[in-house]
Design an enzyme around this catalytic site. Sequence first.
Site, PDB file in Angstrom:
ATOM      1  N   ALA A  10       0.805  -1.224   0.000  1.00  0.00           N
ATOM      2  CA  ALA A  10       0.000   0.000   0.000  1.00  0.00           C
ATOM      3  C   ALA A  10       0.834   1.269   0.000  1.00  0.00           C
ATOM      4  CB  ALA A  10      -0.934   0.003   1.216  1.00  0.00           C
ATOM      5  N   ARG A  15      10.467   8.220  -1.517  1.00  0.00           N
ATOM      6  CA  ARG A  15      11.869   8.431  -1.899  1.00  0.00           C
ATOM      7  C   ARG A  15      12.200   7.896  -3.285  1.00  0.00           C
ATOM      8  NH1 ARG A  15      15.463   5.981   2.583  1.00  0.00           N
ATOM      9  NH2 ARG A  15      13.557   4.986   3.358  1.00  0.00           N
ATOM     10  N   GLY A  79       0.068   2.369   8.985  1.00  0.00           N
ATOM     11  CA  GLY A  79       1.064   1.414   9.423  1.00  0.00           C
ATOM     12  C   GLY A  79       0.718  -0.019   9.089  1.00  0.00           C
ATOM     13  N   ASN A 170      14.302  -6.395  13.488  1.00  0.00           N
ATOM     14  CA  ASN A 170      13.064  -6.987  13.015  1.00  0.00           C
ATOM     15  C   ASN A 170      13.008  -6.858  11.493  1.00  0.00           C
ATOM     16  OD1 ASN A 170      10.392  -7.799  12.612  1.00  0.00           O
ATOM     17  ND2 ASN A 170       9.578  -5.757  13.087  1.00  0.00           N
ATOM     18  N   TYR A 367      17.288  -6.143 -45.452  1.00  0.00           N
ATOM     19  CA  TYR A 367      16.061  -6.153 -44.665  1.00  0.00           C
ATOM     20  C   TYR A 367      15.135  -7.215 -45.229  1.00  0.00           C
ATOM     21  CZ  TYR A 367      11.446  -5.231 -42.918  1.00  0.00           C
ATOM     22  OH  TYR A 367      10.219  -5.408 -42.342  1.00  0.00           O
ATOM     23  N   SER A 406      22.817  -8.898 -55.361  1.00  0.00           N
ATOM     24  CA  SER A 406      22.939  -7.717 -54.500  1.00  0.00           C
ATOM     25  C   SER A 406      22.067  -6.567 -54.984  1.00  0.00           C
ATOM     26  CB  SER A 406      24.397  -7.264 -54.463  1.00  0.00           C
ATOM     27  OG  SER A 406      25.207  -8.249 -53.878  1.00  0.00           O
ATOM     28  N   ARG A 441      15.630  -4.201 -64.479  1.00  0.00           N
ATOM     29  CA  ARG A 441      16.403  -2.980 -64.310  1.00  0.00           C
ATOM     30  C   ARG A 441      16.519  -2.297 -65.674  1.00  0.00           C
ATOM     31  NH1 ARG A 441      21.669  -6.650 -63.011  1.00  0.00           N
ATOM     32  NH2 ARG A 441      22.335  -7.084 -65.139  1.00  0.00           N
TER      33      ARG A 441
END
Length: 457
Positions: A10, A15, A79, A170, A367, A406, A441
């Site tokens: 809880a 900090r 607490g 403790n 890719y 390529s 191409r």
Amino acid sequence: MSLYVVILAAGKGTRMKSARPKVLHCASGLPLIEHVFRAADSLSPATTVVVVGHMADAVKHALGKRLGLRFALQEPQLGPGHAVLQAEPHLAGARGTLVMLSGDVPLLQAGTLRALVATHEQRRAAATVLTARVDRPNGYGRIVRKNGAIAAIVEEKDATAAERAIDEINSGIYAFDVAPLFDALRAIGSANAQGEYYLPDLVRVYRARGLAVETISLDDPREILGVNSRKELAEVTAILNTRRVDELMAAGVTIVDPASAWIGPDVEIGADTILHPGVYLEGRTRIGGGCEIHSGVRIVDSTIDDRVVINNFCVILESHVRAGAKVGPFAHIRPQSDVGERAHIGNFVELKKTTVGTGTKANHLAYLGDATIGDNVNIGAGTITCNYDGTVKHPTVIEDGAFIGSDSQLVAPVRVGKGAYVAAGSSITEDVPAGALGIARGRQVNKAGWVEKNKKK
């Protein structure tokens, strides 16, 4: 006898200076509270109650995948004693042992909890406190003893100078007999330095009622280190990582620089694998035997089979690399990719949702996305699968034995048949039949004297 677990989660964690609940900050790849759950799971509890308060909905949402959890809301937060009281409705009529834990103590070991419960039940105690002796007890409640038995737990702000000199502390971790617990909690007052219901005051209440209170002491006090700041988060993370690295080295894994290897708690690694400095292995990653993982590699939720070499500075996410393959350097294997046996994925090659067959090579600058690539295919440097048309991702299929020259672009959806060739520099927009050569191409034209003519201009 039934066993129950209550985890306190809880607190705000001021900090930490964070918009995130403290118990959800991660140490060694898992939220702090997940480490606590894993230790508690070893007890096989009949019921687990998490007491939430600050950002309660965020904590509940984060823990939603854990089935059977119960939540109790602590508001206001007065607490730990008050926090445990909020769990009472979930434990009405329960009989047995309740183990109380804190959600920000990630180093606690399952064996420690089993020993705590065994001591508690063997001695038939109303409460058993886990304690530790430390060189610097600052900030902890002190264990005050009389004739060797625990007489009280005194919080530091309420302690005398003599009590502050005590080195037994403790841990904040307890085992309780459920039957007298909640009635005793209601008897605790808040007349103390913080105006809270101190759970340690149960020792006083139980003593007054003639109920037995026992202790069990830790061999390694680091187990009870809590996290209240970013510095402490880093410290417990380092301890968790050291534990894991030591376990793996003991099982036959070579880790060249243990201090720089970061390995998650669910990662599995086979014997005779070598990890070089600066390796990050995360999530549910499994690495086989005889592998070599070079520096700068990050692998997350992936399977790496035996005898794989991952060269420097590769990232592999949610994918499978099969036996004998080589990857990198500087390769990026994105989710849902599968690299076949003895395949080579070289430098600056990126895969995304792509299957690469046995013996296939893509050694440079490619890719390959949404592609199915067969066995013994050669992917030339600069090859791109153009898988996205701006709206939909489309598949590319390259069959066994094909050769992609390529600087080729394969505009999906497209298929290159078995044994086919694609000429370098081609933009392939139609299927290439098996055994054919695909050329797409523009024809080269040489302009004689062009350079000299244009210089004069």
